[in-house]
Design a protein around this motif. Structure first.
Motif, PDB file in Angstrom:
ATOM      1  N   VAL A  80       0.851  -1.188   0.000  1.00 48.12           N
ATOM      2  CA  VAL A  80       0.000   0.000   0.000  1.00 48.12           C
ATOM      3  C   VAL A  80       0.890   1.241   0.000  1.00 48.12           C
ATOM      4  O   VAL A  80       1.718   1.418   0.896  1.00 48.12           O
ATOM      5  N   SER A  81       0.722   2.079  -1.003  1.00 48.80           N
ATOM      6  CA  SER A  81       1.510   3.306  -1.124  1.00 48.80           C
ATOM      7  C   SER A  81       0.610   4.518  -0.969  1.00 48.80           C
ATOM      8  O   SER A  81      -0.599   4.453  -1.224  1.00 48.80           O
ATOM      9  N   LEU A  82       1.206   5.622  -0.541  1.00 47.93           N
ATOM     10  CA  LEU A  82       0.465   6.878  -0.424  1.00 47.93           C
ATOM     11  C   LEU A  82       0.646   7.682  -1.701  1.00 47.93           C
ATOM     12  O   LEU A  82       1.768   7.963  -2.114  1.00 47.93           O
ATOM     13  N   ARG A  83      -0.452   8.029  -2.319  1.00 37.42           N
ATOM     14  CA  ARG A  83      -0.423   8.806  -3.554  1.00 37.42           C
ATOM     15  C   ARG A  83      -1.091  10.165  -3.311  1.00 37.42           C
ATOM     16  O   ARG A  83      -2.170  10.245  -2.715  1.00 37.42           O
ATOM     17  N   ILE A  95      -3.381   0.516  -3.332  1.00 42.29           N
ATOM     18  CA  ILE A  95      -2.670  -0.759  -3.467  1.00 42.29           C
ATOM     19  C   ILE A  95      -1.872  -0.726  -4.763  1.00 42.29           C
ATOM     20  O   ILE A  95      -2.431  -0.558  -5.858  1.00 42.29           O
ATOM     21  N   THR A  96      -0.558  -0.854  -4.646  1.00 44.68           N
ATOM     22  CA  THR A  96       0.313  -0.791  -5.823  1.00 44.68           C
ATOM     23  C   THR A  96       0.884  -2.155  -6.199  1.00 44.68           C
ATOM     24  O   THR A  96       1.541  -2.281  -7.221  1.00 44.68           O
ATOM     25  N   TYR A  97       0.654  -3.153  -5.366  1.00 38.51           N
ATOM     26  CA  TYR A  97       1.128  -4.511  -5.655  1.00 38.51           C
ATOM     27  C   TYR A  97       0.288  -5.491  -4.863  1.00 38.51           C
ATOM     28  O   TYR A  97      -0.088  -5.223  -3.719  1.00 38.51           O
ATOM     29  N   GLN A  98      -0.012  -6.617  -5.494  1.00 34.25           N
ATOM     30  CA  GLN A  98      -0.754  -7.673  -4.796  1.00 34.25           C
ATOM     31  C   GLN A  98      -0.304  -9.040  -5.287  1.00 34.25           C
ATOM     32  O   GLN A  98      -0.065  -9.245  -6.476  1.00 34.25           O
ATOM     33  N   LEU A 121      -7.098  -0.716   3.416  1.00 37.29           N
ATOM     34  CA  LEU A 121      -6.292   0.512   3.324  1.00 37.29           C
ATOM     35  C   LEU A 121      -6.413   1.353   4.590  1.00 37.29           C
ATOM     36  O   LEU A 121      -5.458   1.999   5.025  1.00 37.29           O
ATOM     37  N   LEU A 122      -7.603   1.323   5.203  1.00 43.85           N
ATOM     38  CA  LEU A 122      -7.827   2.121   6.398  1.00 43.85           C
ATOM     39  C   LEU A 122      -6.968   1.652   7.562  1.00 43.85           C
ATOM     40  O   LEU A 122      -6.578   2.446   8.419  1.00 43.85           O
ATOM     41  N   PHE A 123      -6.683   0.351   7.600  1.00 42.15           N
ATOM     42  CA  PHE A 123      -5.908  -0.185   8.710  1.00 42.15           C
ATOM     43  C   PHE A 123      -4.406  -0.074   8.466  1.00 42.15           C
ATOM     44  O   PHE A 123      -3.623  -0.056   9.418  1.00 42.15           O
ATOM     45  N   CYS A 124      -4.019  -0.005   7.206  1.00 38.92           N
ATOM     46  CA  CYS A 124      -2.597   0.196   6.911  1.00 38.92           C
ATOM     47  C   CYS A 124      -2.174   1.633   7.216  1.00 38.92           C
ATOM     48  O   CYS A 124      -1.045   1.875   7.656  1.00 38.92           O
ATOM     49  N   PRO A 170       6.727   9.739   0.950  1.00 38.30           N
ATOM     50  CA  PRO A 170       5.830   9.176   1.957  1.00 38.30           C
ATOM     51  C   PRO A 170       6.158   7.708   2.208  1.00 38.30           C
ATOM     52  O   PRO A 170       6.717   7.030   1.343  1.00 38.30           O
ATOM     53  N   PRO A 171       5.827   7.187   3.389  1.00 37.53           N
ATOM     54  CA  PRO A 171       6.067   5.771   3.668  1.00 37.53           C
ATOM     55  C   PRO A 171       5.116   4.878   2.889  1.00 37.53           C
ATOM     56  O   PRO A 171       4.123   5.351   2.324  1.00 37.53           O
ATOM     57  N   GLU A 172       5.433   3.602   2.853  1.00 40.16           N
ATOM     58  CA  GLU A 172       4.541   2.615   2.251  1.00 40.16           C
ATOM     59  C   GLU A 172       4.372   1.469   3.228  1.00 40.16           C
ATOM     60  O   GLU A 172       5.143   1.325   4.185  1.00 40.16           O
ATOM     61  N   ALA A 173       3.365   0.647   3.000  1.00 44.21           N
ATOM     62  CA  ALA A 173       3.056  -0.443   3.925  1.00 44.21           C
ATOM     63  C   ALA A 173       2.958  -1.759   3.178  1.00 44.21           C
ATOM     64  O   ALA A 173       2.409  -1.826   2.068  1.00 44.21           O
ATOM     65  N   TYR A 174       3.509  -2.805   3.792  1.00 41.91           N
ATOM     66  CA  TYR A 174       3.309  -4.167   3.329  1.00 41.91           C
ATOM     67  C   TYR A 174       2.264  -4.789   4.249  1.00 41.91           C
ATOM     68  O   TYR A 174       2.353  -4.654   5.470  1.00 41.91           O
ATOM     69  N   CYS A 175       1.294  -5.458   3.684  1.00 44.40           N
ATOM     70  CA  CYS A 175       0.234  -6.061   4.505  1.00 44.40           C
ATOM     71  C   CYS A 175      -0.004  -7.496   4.057  1.00 44.40           C
ATOM     72  O   CYS A 175      -0.217  -7.761   2.870  1.00 44.40           O
TER      73      CYS A 175
END
Length: 490
Positions: A80-83, A95-98, A121-124, A170-175
């Motif tokens: 999940v990336s911030l755009r 979501i930029t990758y799945q 996305l809300l929880f990431c 901005p940071p990104e998240a792996y979930c």
């Protein structure tokens, strides 16, 4: 503000998103189901024991059945990336990758999944849209729970970090979404994912594919994953599952770093009576680790009410629910929860002036005095340099012993009937048999909780009782017999 107002606000928020279709579909609709479930639970007749099923506490995901996925390490991984929004100064998560790709799913399954993924996305990024590019960011790992309508649960594991690059970003998240509750195991998996991400996003796929094909190990066992990395060659990654599977999602170190032993007992007492409890901290990792640790203190009982380890900004009105909950809220939301009464608000900030921002006032007198002293003595046995496994053993056995001594005599008060009929729990004789007598007041309050009610229902259905709790009960009863015989001989 009532539930209808809350649901209305959520629906209006859904309309504001060009990703959601008029509030009738998508993640916001999934979020509103939580509030309707809370309302239903509040009005439910507690005497109807067949209706006391766990209610949804967060958006549900619809991929495949739990039976199909239970043998897998995970269901999928998303990045999940911030755009930055066009024409605005705010950011939104995307979501930029799945893996695996949605294209590999059936059409109906894919459509449902696309809506559900938006809720994750809300929880990431639960803080909302107020982000700014950063040059430094300390990575953190946290988790959350997604509960479905049927009560089944999935675990979301997140690692947020600053992606490689130059300049502010901005940071990104792996979930990772999984049926498996094992925080330590997935932290190690994130280490491997992060290492490959630094090389290339394409390097993540073969590793996750190998992991998905590997069988999930039994408690105490190890699975080895082969993975190729350029310039390093083929690596063998060992993933070991802890022997005590009921503690594999827990690390008590953060809980006892944030709170003193006496404060932990006050939190435990409130949790045992199923009260409304809010934990506040700046770090997401602190919130998720503490909430899971507090829930683990209840073993062999299970928290049956609302459990949100990290409350997204859009869900902050859940604090107004009249039913029991365990919530993790970031400290900058203090003004949104401070005006609530009849609850315990715990400040986990190091050096906080007041650990208990709000309390009912009886927390230190809920547990029997003698057993409180025994708990404190048992907790003193832990060592400063103990490993996570050693600490888990000391802490879990201390609180398990508490339940053995207060309600461990329940097997003698279940009347078993012939013909495979369910047993019947004799509640009056059970209360009268509580020893010492000083514990009876606590026992009478505890048996009114939903966690005890559901535990006894399961006992009534099962003709034979096995497991770690029953083993400890047998050991305690045997020690009492020997002690009694020794006193008689003397």
């Amino acid at each position: 503000m009532g539930y209808k107002t809350i649901a209305k606000q959520l629906a209006e928020s859904a309309k504001m998103s060009n990703e959601v279709d008029a509030g009738d579909h998508g993640p916001m609709k999934l979020l509103t189901t939580m509030f309707s479930s809370l309302q239903e639970k509040f009005h439910r007749d507690r005497s109807d024991r067949d209706s006391t099923l766990p209610r949804p506490t967060a958006p549900a995901l619809a991929v495949t059945s739990a039976q199909d996925q239970s043998h897998l390490f995970f269901e999928y991984l998303v990045v999940v990336s911030l755009r930055k929004k066009r024409g605005e100064g705010t950011y939104e998560p995307q979501i930029t990758y799945q893996f695996p790709k949605l294209a590999n799913m059936r059409r109906s399954q894919r459509e449902e999944e696309e809506k559900s993924l938006k809720a994750i996305l809300l929880f990431c990024f639960p803080e909302g849209v107020n982000w700014a590019p950063l040059t430094e960011y300390t990575s953190e790992t946290f988790s959350f729970v997604l509960t479905e309508v049927d009560g089944s649960r999935r675990n979301g594991y997140c690692r947020r970090l600053l992606p490689s690059g130059k300049g502010a970003r901005p940071p990104e998240a792996y979930c990772i979404i999984s049926r498996v509750a094992c925080f330590g195991l997935f932290s190690k998996i994130f280490d491997e994912v992060e290492k490959r991400r630094q090389i290339s996003m394409a390097m993540i796929y073969p590793f996750m594919q190998s992991l998905r094909e590997a069988p999930f190990p039994a408690p105490g066992n190890t699975v080895k994953i082969k993975s190729f990395i350029p310039e390093s060659g083929t690596e063998i990654i060992s993933l070991t599952r802890p022997l005590d599977s009921w503690l594999e999602h827990v690390d008590f170190r953060t809980l006892f770093r944030c709170l003193t032993d006496e404060e932990v007992l006050r939190v435990f007492a409130s949790t045992v009576l199923e009260r409304r409890i809010i934990f506040m901290a700046d770090e997401l990792s602190t919130l998720s680790q503490v909430l899971h640790a507090v829930a683990a203190l209840l073993y062999p009982f299970t928290w049956q009410h609302t459990f949100i380890s990290i409350v997204p900004s859009v869900l902050i009105d859940v604090v107004m629910a009249p039913t029991p909950y365990l919530l993790g809220v970031q400290k900058n939301k203090l003004d949104d929860v401070i005006d609530q009464s009849d609850m315990l608000i715990v400040d986990l900030t190091e050096g906080a002036e007041n650990t208990f921002i709000t309390c009912i006032g009886d927390e230190s007198t809920i547990l029997p005095e003698k057993l409180q002293e025994e708990l404190l003595q048992a907790l003193c046995c832990r060592k400063d340099n103990s490993t996570s496994e050693e600490l888990n053993k000391v802490v879990s056995e201390a609180f398990l012993s508490f339940f053995v001594k207060t309600v461990g005599h329940f097997p003698s008060h279940v009347n078993r009937r012939s013909g495979g009929q369910p047993g019947v729990f004799q509640i009056k004789s059970f209360c009268k048999a509580s020893e010492p007598k000083a514990s009876r007041h606590f026992v009478k309050r505890f048996i009114q909780t939903q966690m005890f009610d559901l535990f006894i229902q399961e006992v009534e259905r099962q003709p034979t009782q096995e497991g770690f709790f029953h083993q400890k009960i047998a050991e305690y009863q045997e020690s009492k017999k020997k002690e009694k015989a020794k006193r008689g001989w003397l």
